[in-house]
Design an enzyme around this catalytic site. Structure first.
Site, PDB file in Angstrom:
ATOM      1  N   HIS A   1     -16.391   7.892  12.513  1.00  0.00           N
ATOM      2  CA  HIS A   1     -16.871   7.104  11.360  1.00  0.00           C
ATOM      3  C   HIS A   1     -16.064   7.429  10.104  1.00  0.00           C
ATOM      4  CE1 HIS A   1     -20.505   6.326  13.828  1.00  0.00           C
ATOM      5  NE2 HIS A   1     -20.360   7.602  14.159  1.00  0.00           N
TER       6      HIS A   1
ATOM      7  N   SER B   1       7.686   0.990  -6.708  1.00  0.00           N
ATOM      8  CA  SER B   1       7.050  -0.159  -7.347  1.00  0.00           C
ATOM      9  C   SER B   1       7.898  -0.571  -8.536  1.00  0.00           C
ATOM     10  CB  SER B   1       5.647   0.224  -7.804  1.00  0.00           C
ATOM     11  OG  SER B   1       5.242  -0.609  -8.880  1.00  0.00           O
TER      12      SER B   1
ATOM     13  N   LYS C   1       5.175   5.379  -8.231  1.00  0.00           N
ATOM     14  CA  LYS C   1       4.739   4.982  -6.900  1.00  0.00           C
ATOM     15  C   LYS C   1       5.758   5.236  -5.790  1.00  0.00           C
ATOM     16  CE  LYS C   1       1.614   2.660  -5.702  1.00  0.00           C
ATOM     17  NZ  LYS C   1       0.810   1.490  -5.980  1.00  0.00           N
TER      18      LYS C   1
ATOM     19  N   GLU D   1       2.777  -0.448   6.490  1.00  0.00           N
ATOM     20  CA  GLU D   1       1.974  -1.653   6.232  1.00  0.00           C
ATOM     21  C   GLU D   1       2.484  -2.845   7.029  1.00  0.00           C
ATOM     22  OE1 GLU D   1       0.515  -0.543   1.728  1.00  0.00           O
ATOM     23  OE2 GLU D   1       2.454  -1.463   2.030  1.00  0.00           O
TER      24      GLU D   1
END
Ligand code: ARG
Length: 465
Positions: free
Chosen positions: A154, A275, A281, A288
């Site tokens: 979980h 970024s 970043k 992804e």
């Protein structure tokens, strides 16, 4: 190719729209391979003389050379599909006898054959790439030594576990994917040639010999099925969808573990992006995209099933629509696996953070309850007793091992001094000392096992080659 029966030319827009050459040109190598085998069968059947066969084989080789030398060679506004293209080029190169190659065959069996050859090659390549990928996972598992991390259920901390055991979970998934690929290969590796358009070739071709020539295990058993079957494509792409889903799960965990909050994973700069807005970043784009690519592969699997589901036997042009989903799914998987392998080799784990996380969060609670079970307390009660002890720790902001024996005995008199030695990370990690277990020695065994399975994946590929 078929204009004889027609009095009117095709509508130009329709003519362009129905062509498959813009995508089936990727099957050129397989089309040439199958055409050579057909040429040799025609020679055996007495349709071609030795000189004609030699000339045809020469022409086919030239087509291959030209295609390799220049991408422009494939620019052909007239070719309807790859079969038409080869015929046109062959006649250009060797003259009218080039037309003889099409004796006794149909494009319906040709495309079925080309696709089988394509899928077979893709499977062999994918198994090699999977072996590299699994090797990278095992190397990381080995490098992790006895480092521990939390195992989650979980997404909540559950129990501590060796980092190596976590990585081997992925090895287990990809091992099944590799097995599914080889199982699929058995059904792929049959030769449709000699099936004709639907009820067989009009010439007496030696189907066994053609199949052997192309490295197939044998000829397909039924010509109606062989010219219209795309099960092997549907099956293969579904195997890819599951493989992509496994990669996606891995990518998701790596993304999560690379967040500042987890800090288990340092993203390698060579495989990350910055970024344009926020200077601080470092983004996990490779991961992804890996997570995202599963959508197109699963989409391809769905497309294929929908294209084929309502088709009457045998060949229908709808089947041309199975090519793009197949090619796209296969190429997506083939391109992705080397990238994730490169990423994994370059990634660094922060074992200290992982280890610290493994020590916190009461992940020794189950082991603590088990201590009581070994001393005769029924598990249900032990569970409740440790639950109360955890509650007490939460009030005091401390860990289980920081409760005194007196405090513990208020919950149950069974606790003794040796309780504390059962709470250490090392002790908890050593509990599952059974085959497939998580104790360090068992994990080392699993690692050796995984290496053997990787060797056998490569072995199978080489046996086929
Ligand atoms: N380009 C076609 C395909 O991929 C080849 C077979 C054409 N056969 C036919 N009967 N029109 O399906």
């Amino acid at each position: 190719m078929w204009a004889g029966r027609f009095r009117q030319p095709l509508d130009p827009e329709f003519e362009r729209w129905q062509r498959s050459f813009p995508f089936d040109c990727r099957l050129l190598g397989h089309e040439l391979e199958a055409s050579r085998a057909h040429g040799r069968a025609l020679r055996k059947a007495g349709v071609l003389c030795e000189e004609e066969l030699a000339s045809i084989l020469f022409g086919l080789d030239k087509i291959s050379d030209h295609a390799k030398a220049s991408a422009d060679f494939l620019k052909d506004e007239e070719a309807e599909d790859v079969h038409h293209f080869v015929e046109r080029k062959l006649v250009e190169l060797i003259g009218e006898k080039g037309y003889k190659l099409h004796s006794g065959r149909s494009r319906n069996e040709q495309i079925a054959t080309d696709l089988r050859l394509y899928v077979r090659d893709a499977i062999d390549e994918l198994r090699e790439l999977l072996a590299d990928w699994m090797e990278a996972l095992v190397a990381k598992a080995e490098a992790a030594g006895n480092s521990a991390m939390p195992a989650y259920t979980h997404l909540q901390c559950a129990e501590p576990v060796l980092v190596a055991h976590w990585l081997l979970a992925y090895v287990a998934m990809f091992q099944r994917d590799a097995e599914r690929l080889s199982d699929c290969r058995k059904r792929v590796n049959l030769c449709p040639l000699g099936s004709g358009a639907v009820v067989g070739a009009t010439l007496a071709l030696d189907r066994e010999a053609i199949a052997a020539d192309l490295g197939f295990d044998g000829p397909t058993p039924n010509s109606i099925d062989a010219t219209s079957d795309r099960d092997f494509v549907v099956e293969f792409v579904n195997v890819l969808a599951l493989l992509a889903a496994h990669l996606s799960r891995w990518a998701e965990e790596m993304i999560l573990f690379s967040t500042q909050e987890f800090g288990f994973v340092h993203l390698p700069e060579a495989f990350s992006t910055g970024s344009s807005a926020m200077p601080q970043k470092k983004n996990p784009d490779l991961l992804e995209l890996t997570r995202g690519k599963v959508a197109r592969i699963a989409g391809a699997a769905t497309s294929l099933l929908v294209v084929t589901k309502g088709l009457p036997l045998a060949y229908n042009k709808d089947l041309q629509e199975t090519q793009e989903p197949l090619l796209d799914a296969a190429e997506t998987a083939l391109n992705m696996i080397p990238l994730v392998t490169g990423f994994l080799r370059a990634v660094e784990f922060n074992y200290e953070r992982m280890q610290t996380a493994a020590r916190s969060g009461f992940m020794n609670a189950w082991a603590a309850a088990t201590y009581l079970v070994h001393r005769g307390v029924p598990f249900r009660l032990a569970h409740e007793i440790i639950g109360k002890a955890v509650q007490r720790c939460l009030e005091k902001s401390c860990d289980l091992h920081e409760l005194s024996l007196e405090e513990l005995r208020m919950f149950n008199p069974t606790f003794a001094k040796d309780f504390y030695s059962h709470l250490t990370l090392e002790s908890v990690l050593g509990i599952h000392d059974v085959p497939g277990g998580t104790a360090p020695a068992r994990v080392r065994q699993a690692m050796a096992e995984a290496k053997r399975s990787i060797t056998s994946i490569r072995g199978v590929t080489h046996a086929h080659a």
